[in-house]
Design a protein around this motif. Sequence first.
Motif, PDB file in Angstrom:
ATOM      1  N   PHE A   1      27.954  38.125  48.710  1.00 58.29           N
ATOM      2  CA  PHE A   1      27.951  37.376  47.451  1.00 58.29           C
ATOM      3  C   PHE A   1      29.368  37.051  46.980  1.00 58.29           C
ATOM      4  CE2 PHE A   1      28.828  38.144  42.952  1.00 58.29           C
ATOM      5  CZ  PHE A   1      28.308  36.999  42.411  1.00 58.29           C
ATOM      6  N   LEU A   2      30.282  38.017  47.089  1.00 58.17           N
ATOM      7  CA  LEU A   2      31.655  37.811  46.602  1.00 58.17           C
ATOM      8  C   LEU A   2      32.292  36.560  47.204  1.00 58.17           C
ATOM      9  CD1 LEU A   2      33.127  41.411  46.486  1.00 58.17           C
ATOM     10  CD2 LEU A   2      32.522  39.948  44.569  1.00 58.17           C
ATOM     11  N   GLN A   3      31.915  36.227  48.409  1.00 55.28           N
ATOM     12  CA  GLN A   3      32.504  35.062  49.065  1.00 55.28           C
ATOM     13  C   GLN A   3      31.992  33.749  48.479  1.00 55.28           C
ATOM     14  OE1 GLN A   3      35.118  35.678  50.983  1.00 55.28           O
ATOM     15  NE2 GLN A   3      34.585  37.690  50.237  1.00 55.28           N
ATOM     16  N   THR A   4      30.922  33.808  47.713  1.00 58.62           N
ATOM     17  CA  THR A   4      30.363  32.588  47.119  1.00 58.62           C
ATOM     18  C   THR A   4      30.960  32.280  45.747  1.00 58.62           C
ATOM     19  OG1 THR A   4      28.502  33.696  46.006  1.00 58.62           O
ATOM     20  CG2 THR A   4      28.170  33.025  48.309  1.00 58.62           C
ATOM     21  N   LEU A   5      31.673  33.237  45.164  1.00 56.14           N
ATOM     22  CA  LEU A   5      32.235  33.046  43.823  1.00 56.14           C
ATOM     23  C   LEU A   5      33.442  32.112  43.860  1.00 56.14           C
ATOM     24  CD1 LEU A   5      32.299  36.662  42.329  1.00 56.14           C
ATOM     25  CD2 LEU A   5      30.811  34.789  41.663  1.00 56.14           C
ATOM     26  N   PRO A   6      33.660  31.378  42.774  1.00 57.21           N
ATOM     27  CA  PRO A   6      34.924  30.641  42.644  1.00 57.21           C
ATOM     28  C   PRO A   6      36.086  31.650  42.651  1.00 57.21           C
ATOM     29  CG  PRO A   6      33.343  29.921  40.984  1.00 57.21           C
ATOM     30  CD  PRO A   6      32.758  31.126  41.660  1.00 57.21           C
ATOM     31  N   GLU A   7      37.261  31.214  43.084  1.00 57.04           N
ATOM     32  CA  GLU A   7      38.404  32.115  43.266  1.00 57.04           C
ATOM     33  C   GLU A   7      38.739  32.938  42.022  1.00 57.04           C
ATOM     34  OE1 GLU A   7      40.048  33.043  46.025  1.00 57.04           O
ATOM     35  OE2 GLU A   7      38.566  31.826  47.064  1.00 57.04           O
ATOM     36  N   LYS A   8      38.769  32.302  40.853  1.00 54.55           N
ATOM     37  CA  LYS A   8      39.157  33.028  39.641  1.00 54.55           C
ATOM     38  C   LYS A   8      38.137  34.114  39.326  1.00 54.55           C
ATOM     39  CE  LYS A   8      41.460  31.021  36.397  1.00 54.55           C
ATOM     40  NZ  LYS A   8      41.921  30.197  35.298  1.00 54.55           N
ATOM     41  N   GLN A   9      36.844  33.793  39.441  1.00 58.44           N
ATOM     42  CA  GLN A   9      35.806  34.790  39.186  1.00 58.44           C
ATOM     43  C   GLN A   9      35.885  35.921  40.210  1.00 58.44           C
ATOM     44  OE1 GLN A   9      31.827  33.238  38.783  1.00 58.44           O
ATOM     45  NE2 GLN A   9      32.518  31.556  37.470  1.00 58.44           N
ATOM     46  N   LYS A  10      36.147  35.556  41.452  1.00 57.50           N
ATOM     47  CA  LYS A  10      36.251  36.559  42.515  1.00 57.50           C
ATOM     48  C   LYS A  10      37.398  37.525  42.229  1.00 57.50           C
ATOM     49  CE  LYS A  10      36.208  34.833  46.639  1.00 57.50           C
ATOM     50  NZ  LYS A  10      36.589  34.254  47.959  1.00 57.50           N
ATOM     51  N   GLU A  11      38.539  36.993  41.819  1.00 55.74           N
ATOM     52  CA  GLU A  11      39.706  37.837  41.570  1.00 55.74           C
ATOM     53  C   GLU A  11      39.479  38.717  40.336  1.00 55.74           C
ATOM     54  OE1 GLU A  11      44.537  37.709  41.691  1.00 55.74           O
ATOM     55  OE2 GLU A  11      43.465  35.819  41.458  1.00 55.74           O
ATOM     56  N   VAL A  12      38.927  38.167  39.264  1.00 63.54           N
ATOM     57  CA  VAL A  12      38.647  38.956  38.062  1.00 63.54           C
ATOM     58  C   VAL A  12      37.652  40.063  38.388  1.00 63.54           C
ATOM     59  CG1 VAL A  12      37.578  38.894  35.768  1.00 63.54           C
ATOM     60  CG2 VAL A  12      39.220  37.131  36.410  1.00 63.54           C
ATOM     61  N   PHE A  13      36.589  39.723  39.113  1.00 66.09           N
ATOM     62  CA  PHE A  13      35.580  40.709  39.498  1.00 66.09           C
ATOM     63  C   PHE A  13      36.216  41.825  40.314  1.00 66.09           C
ATOM     64  CE2 PHE A  13      32.253  42.494  42.148  1.00 66.09           C
ATOM     65  CZ  PHE A  13      31.210  42.656  41.254  1.00 66.09           C
ATOM     66  N   HIS A  14      37.038  41.478  41.289  1.00 60.50           N
ATOM     67  CA  HIS A  14      37.680  42.475  42.145  1.00 60.50           C
ATOM     68  C   HIS A  14      38.614  43.373  41.331  1.00 60.50           C
ATOM     69  CE1 HIS A  14      39.456  44.189  45.767  1.00 60.50           C
ATOM     70  NE2 HIS A  14      40.610  44.081  45.141  1.00 60.50           N
ATOM     71  N   LEU A  15      39.432  42.777  40.487  1.00 59.03           N
ATOM     72  CA  LEU A  15      40.380  43.569  39.702  1.00 59.03           C
ATOM     73  C   LEU A  15      39.670  44.521  38.749  1.00 59.03           C
ATOM     74  CD1 LEU A  15      43.065  40.839  38.960  1.00 59.03           C
ATOM     75  CD2 LEU A  15      43.294  42.791  40.517  1.00 59.03           C
ATOM     76  N   ARG A  16      38.556  44.082  38.186  1.00 62.62           N
ATOM     77  CA  ARG A  16      37.829  44.920  37.227  1.00 62.62           C
ATOM     78  C   ARG A  16      36.945  45.951  37.927  1.00 62.62           C
ATOM     79  NH1 ARG A  16      37.681  47.944  33.108  1.00 62.62           N
ATOM     80  NH2 ARG A  16      35.652  48.131  32.161  1.00 62.62           N
ATOM     81  N   GLU A  17      36.092  45.481  38.837  1.00 68.45           N
ATOM     82  CA  GLU A  17      35.066  46.350  39.408  1.00 68.45           C
ATOM     83  C   GLU A  17      35.560  47.195  40.580  1.00 68.45           C
ATOM     84  OE1 GLU A  17      32.510  46.741  37.679  1.00 68.45           O
ATOM     85  OE2 GLU A  17      32.559  44.923  36.474  1.00 68.45           O
ATOM     86  N   VAL A  18      36.516  46.699  41.342  1.00 73.26           N
ATOM     87  CA  VAL A  18      37.016  47.457  42.485  1.00 73.26           C
ATOM     88  C   VAL A  18      38.270  48.237  42.109  1.00 73.26           C
ATOM     89  CG1 VAL A  18      37.893  47.306  44.855  1.00 73.26           C
ATOM     90  CG2 VAL A  18      36.016  45.816  44.124  1.00 73.26           C
ATOM     91  N   GLU A  19      39.229  47.556  41.471  1.00 73.93           N
ATOM     92  CA  GLU A  19      40.500  48.203  41.143  1.00 73.93           C
ATOM     93  C   GLU A  19      40.470  48.922  39.804  1.00 73.93           C
ATOM     94  OE1 GLU A  19      42.705  48.631  43.348  1.00 73.93           O
ATOM     95  OE2 GLU A  19      41.854  47.225  44.785  1.00 73.93           O
ATOM     96  N   GLY A  20      39.509  48.597  38.948  1.00 71.47           N
ATOM     97  CA  GLY A  20      39.354  49.313  37.686  1.00 71.47           C
ATOM     98  C   GLY A  20      40.362  48.954  36.609  1.00 71.47           C
ATOM     99  N   LEU A  21      40.979  47.779  36.701  1.00 72.20           N
ATOM    100  CA  LEU A  21      41.931  47.359  35.671  1.00 72.20           C
ATOM    101  C   LEU A  21      41.185  47.046  34.378  1.00 72.20           C
ATOM    102  CD1 LEU A  21      43.819  47.096  38.155  1.00 72.20           C
ATOM    103  CD2 LEU A  21      44.745  45.065  37.084  1.00 72.20           C
TER     104      LEU A  21
END
Length: 164
Positions: free
Chosen positions: A105-125
């Motif tokens: 699913f992550l590969q289907t997101l627009p770049e900005k949404q993908k980066e925000v999602f990763h920074l929040r949900e994976v990196e915990g920022l």
Amino acid sequence: MKTFFEAHILSLKNQLYRMAYLWLKDRDTAQDVLQSVFEKAWMRKDELQKMENPTGWMVRALKNESLQHFRNYKKFEKLEGLDFESEARVEEGDTDVQVKLVFKFLQTLPEKQKEVFHLREVEGLTYEEISEYMEISLDQVKVNLHRSRKSLREFLINANYDER
């Protein structure tokens, strides 16, 4: 008792390493870049202690140092366009279908949404750290995260429905 540097800066080591590796795709280079960022942080430890968001400063310094590495080695790429899936692979033998679906699913997101999602949900920022790092408003962070989570829910519902 830990010093400010140990408690608030060195504690970011693993998180920052994952980000550097995500961008640079090389373990040794990621460690070198991270070391350089920690050296700069050490030189500015008094200034960092007074900052409202030292984590945001560290993330931005890491991004800048990574970009400088690309410039120095003529491999400049836009960090915002890098592929998250390659670093977020499922461990071998992991049979959790939902985890695999989330990475798909992550590969289907627009770049900005993908980066925000990763920074929040994976990196915990925090939202504030993401806002500062991406140089977007707090509202934009919230909107992009909301949209990515909503899309993820719909994706998982449809995926579960399709498996029946």
